[in-house]
Design an enzyme around this catalytic site. Structure first.
Site, PDB file in Angstrom:
ATOM      1  N   THR A   1      -3.710  -5.157   0.908  1.00 47.02           N
ATOM      2  CA  THR A   1      -3.066  -3.852   1.068  1.00 47.02           C
ATOM      3  C   THR A   1      -3.866  -2.997   2.043  1.00 47.02           C
ATOM      4  O   THR A   1      -3.292  -2.166   2.741  1.00 47.02           O
ATOM      5  CB  THR A   1      -2.895  -3.137  -0.289  1.00 47.02           C
ATOM      6  OG1 THR A   1      -4.163  -2.830  -0.836  1.00 47.02           O
ATOM      7  CG2 THR A   1      -2.092  -3.998  -1.251  1.00 47.02           C
TER       8      THR A   1
ATOM      9  N   LYS B   1       0.861  -1.184   0.000  1.00 52.73           N
ATOM     10  CA  LYS B   1       0.000   0.000   0.000  1.00 52.73           C
ATOM     11  C   LYS B   1       0.892   1.226   0.000  1.00 52.73           C
ATOM     12  O   LYS B   1       1.691   1.425   0.922  1.00 52.73           O
ATOM     13  CB  LYS B   1      -0.878   0.006   1.257  1.00 52.73           C
ATOM     14  CG  LYS B   1      -2.010   1.019   1.194  1.00 52.73           C
ATOM     15  CD  LYS B   1      -3.026   0.657   0.118  1.00 52.73           C
ATOM     16  CE  LYS B   1      -4.433   0.550   0.648  1.00 52.73           C
ATOM     17  NZ  LYS B   1      -5.332  -0.095  -0.313  1.00 52.73           N
TER      18      LYS B   1
ATOM     19  N   HIS C   1      19.819  24.476 -14.232  1.00 58.35           N
ATOM     20  CA  HIS C   1      20.590  25.478 -14.969  1.00 58.35           C
ATOM     21  C   HIS C   1      20.055  26.890 -14.762  1.00 58.35           C
ATOM     22  O   HIS C   1      18.861  27.148 -14.913  1.00 58.35           O
ATOM     23  CB  HIS C   1      20.580  25.149 -16.464  1.00 58.35           C
ATOM     24  CG  HIS C   1      21.127  23.803 -16.788  1.00 58.35           C
ATOM     25  ND1 HIS C   1      22.422  23.437 -16.507  1.00 58.35           N
ATOM     26  CD2 HIS C   1      20.556  22.712 -17.362  1.00 58.35           C
ATOM     27  CE1 HIS C   1      22.628  22.177 -16.914  1.00 58.35           C
ATOM     28  NE2 HIS C   1      21.500  21.723 -17.427  1.00 58.35           N
TER      29      HIS C   1
END
Lengths: 299, 299, 299, 299
Positions: free
Chosen positions: B58, B13, B247
């Site tokens: 789960t 889960k 950048h």
């Protein structure tokens, strides 16, 4: 037979990511902003005939935003926004009004052996400072603000005595977690302002009121937060607040034989309550175009 | 003729948003985490025949994550992760290994009239602390870490003397902005650790090295950062670093007759350099399953 | 006394957004990709001494990605990725291995008066096609794939007979909504492949199996999907599947006197089950570096 | 001395993720929406005194949104929104106006062996359909719309003859890529409308005009798109369009000795031009509260 006409329109360059470093001394300064420009005026020819002769390209607006970070400087987003807006209205003939929206990302100095470093910073994600500047032939409007200020209190918040109907299943509570990701915007009535000092002061007030008020509802908390700002700053005419109620649901641990006396919560994503309020003065001047958005105009 | 077989598999889960408030005294404490659980073992029957008799749902894993925040407590994510992983492996017969991945969001106390408030916090967005715990029949592995640590230096960074080919147009530089959003993970060789103290110490070292090294390339900076951590902490066997080069391009203001001596930059979004390095010891024990991910296994 | 050493490392330019238009005839073609390059080799000097003489800049890698879209063309992402990887390994001396990861965004032709338009497209958000190419001195590996394929069935899915423990509250069900946002990656054993045809065929098989199998659990569905691909394509050695279970919870309308026979659901965000499985062959060649990621290496 | 007062305010439950399955026959239907509710009225007591007796909880609004998907059905988002708004205004005494904002996610039927499947769908990411419904004591307003319609043409777009100033470096072009992620909203003057038919018709017109007009600027294209909708549908009083100019910059391949005749582009992220226009009728009734937003009110 009705005729089809052009209504309200505007255009600009959104989300220029300008970073300005001040390096006149070994201790550098940084300003990191996301600036969006927006021009208004009579652009019928562009819409109806594709004639661009009155249209200053959005690329030019971008160049100007970067150039002004050098020419005019970028110390506070309010002054930088005013400089840009005044330029577009004053120097570009077809432009009748300009709207500049800016987000500023704060950086904290890195600490090296207990001392703040001269040219290294860590980005602070606490909140984003915002400014919206509008200039037209009749005046100038500045709206300060912040967003993404995520704030939570683990007690001192209630919700009870509410209206009920056939679809109401919510139980009242006298002790809950209250959390929000605050958006606040405050309208100035002057441009002669110590922007940084007012910003710091407003943020402090918003946070303090959120903390110390025994909240009966988010509406009441927001109103008190806005009112505190107005009491403290004559130069502010109104405060607009938008507060998603970031729900923290008490987790049911009873199936496992466990108490949960406001200790374990599920922080839920969606849906969320959304509470919005304006706190103003009975003699506030009208907002004019102060809240005519670029970002968000069409949702 | 080849036969089709089940290969590596796991399930769990993901992203349980557990918030734990400690309120035994008027000064509350908060822990705010995103915890993902992952179980490994022999689940052939579930895959080949749809037979769930060895599959702990789960949903049960989720309930356990919330229950353990109360039963075992949630003081450090490393100990909480260990408690969960040991439970799944020790108490649920078919589970041979458990992997627990946790993110922790830091909150700073609100300041009211100059003093820290007892039960109100502002979420600090500076970085996210992470932990990954793996337990199986042969051992326990803890990986500490952080991500989203956005750090920038406005000088003290060079890039020159690089390899060139027919596609190279980049000019060397001896003074540039260097910025990254750092991901770092460090592997412990013990579970008897003062997790909070080590976390604070590692973060301090990473930031300090980034600040003070005259950087000839991000690779060199990363290596020095990792090496400093290894020198300071015997209990850490290796440090993995992933650094997107965020950048900042110097903006060309020459068309407008303006100098730009490293003052005005465009913070670009994409593409970005991505520099990744591992710094380790010549006698480091093998990592075993320490870096066998749940999140990210398949990108 | 242990010595600190450099471990695994790599670097590249991530997320180059290359768009290639073919306009040799009035009916244009478009390829829209996000390509990331990654180089591996002996870069000790860069890490330990800041010596860049063996480092081809990430900027050069970017230039090459754009140049190759013209020089070598960009018809399929698999061939484009192979061309780039072979170039870096073959033409740049210090590079021992190259990894190219590509996402492709599909565009559908706009329909004008019932006919497909020659040079206007609408971006189809259905799924993102992916490719990962690795080349080193010992071979070439291509992994095809897709992600973000969101698929749902409103019946034909069960979940029952699962393992229970003290933390289990979930009720079994024999009719539920099952939905996922599928990630699938399949490893080829050849580079002499009709990439577009196999991609279309694999996607069709994945969707068909998801639709027609009476699902007893997501594990079983995934296994059947992968097995169907292996049965159909000898050139594929294994299929890796990652499936978040996008939970649709039946909404409790009983307080309002309303039945809800699998008609009204709440589509929840978090947490979610995460089921991952590999389906392979008993005689599959080893994967080598095929799944050594750039993106996601450190989560 | 000015007095502090409550200004404009509203509250509601945002982003309820309601999924409605129609399963009366073996061929199911699905509606997948994100619905936000917003109530307006006299809520002074809540703000000034924390008195909730006139405040219908946002939780109740959520329950109602789910219940109405069953009670009233969810066939079109416009009718569903009207049902909700009428209920809040008509049945909840303190509510003077209700605003319902809905996004709908489209699903396409999965194809199995050449035929559309009865109960399996793939989510189509092409665009999101939107509706905004406002009801108050004086009337009802419906705004249809779409967003995230990403559309691109690889020729048939120019930009030249524009205004220049000292900050202008842009070169004119007579052949460029033009792309946008369109947001469009159209205001109806009736609620007796075949919503699905008009939606399909408007989308077709918007796409067709974008494709076939030789564009001299995005402004001109937008105006033509809006005008086409107004010419076709008397029941629509105005069209609002917001179009980020998703810049595709021609990549400079000349350093590598390569031509680039509009073949290779960099799809840039930020900044972007943002062009917004309203096309309306000279006799259009005033919009009233039709565009008084919930989402986005404070940006």
């Amino acid at each position: 037979m009705s005729e089809i006409i052009l209504g309200k329109n505007q255009y600009g360059k959104a989300e220029n990511r300008v970073v300005r470093i001040y390096r006149d001394t070994p201790r550098h300064e940084i300003r990191d902003v996301n600036v969006s420009t927006c021009l208004r005026g009579d652009f019928h020819a562009a819409h109806l005939a594709g004639d661009q002769s009155d249209v200053l390209p959005t690329d030019t607006q971008k160049q100007t935003a970067y150039a002004y970070a050098k020419e005019e400087g970028l110390r506070t987003i309010e002054d930088y926004g005013l400089a840009l807006a005044r330029h577009f209205v004053g120097d570009v003939a077809p432009v009748e009004a300009a709207r500049i929206e800016i987000e500023e990302y704060a950086w904290q100095r890195a600490v090296v052996e207990g001392r703040e470093h001269d040219y290294t910073w860590i980005r602070s994600g606490q909140e984003v400072r915002t400014a919206a500047v509008t200039v037209d032939g009749s005046g100038e409007w500045v709206v300060g603000g912040l967003k993404d200020l995520t704030i939570l209190k683990s007690t001192g918040s209630e919700f009870s005595g509410f209206l009920t109907d056939d679809y109401t299943v919510l139980e009242p509570t006298h002790d809950r977690v209250m959390a929000t990701s605050l958006v606040a915007q405050w309208r100035f009535t002057s441009t002669d302002v110590d922007w940084d000092a007012v910003y710091a002061g407003v943020k402090t007030l918003l946070v303090e009121r959120f903390a110390v008020i025994q909240s009966l509802a988010l509406q009441q908390t927001l109103y008190e937060m806005g009112a505190a700002v107005l009491r403290a700053y004559d130069v502010i005419a109104e405060v607009r607040l938008s507060a998603p109620n970031k729900h923290h649901f008490l987790y049911d641990l009873s199936p496992f034989g466990l108490d949960n006396e406001n200790e374990v919560y599920n922080a839920d994503d969606r849906p969320y309550g959304l509470i919005q309020a304006t706190v103003t003065r009975d003699d506030a001047p009208p907002p004019g175009p102060a809240f005519d958005l670029q970002q968000g105009w069409l949702g």
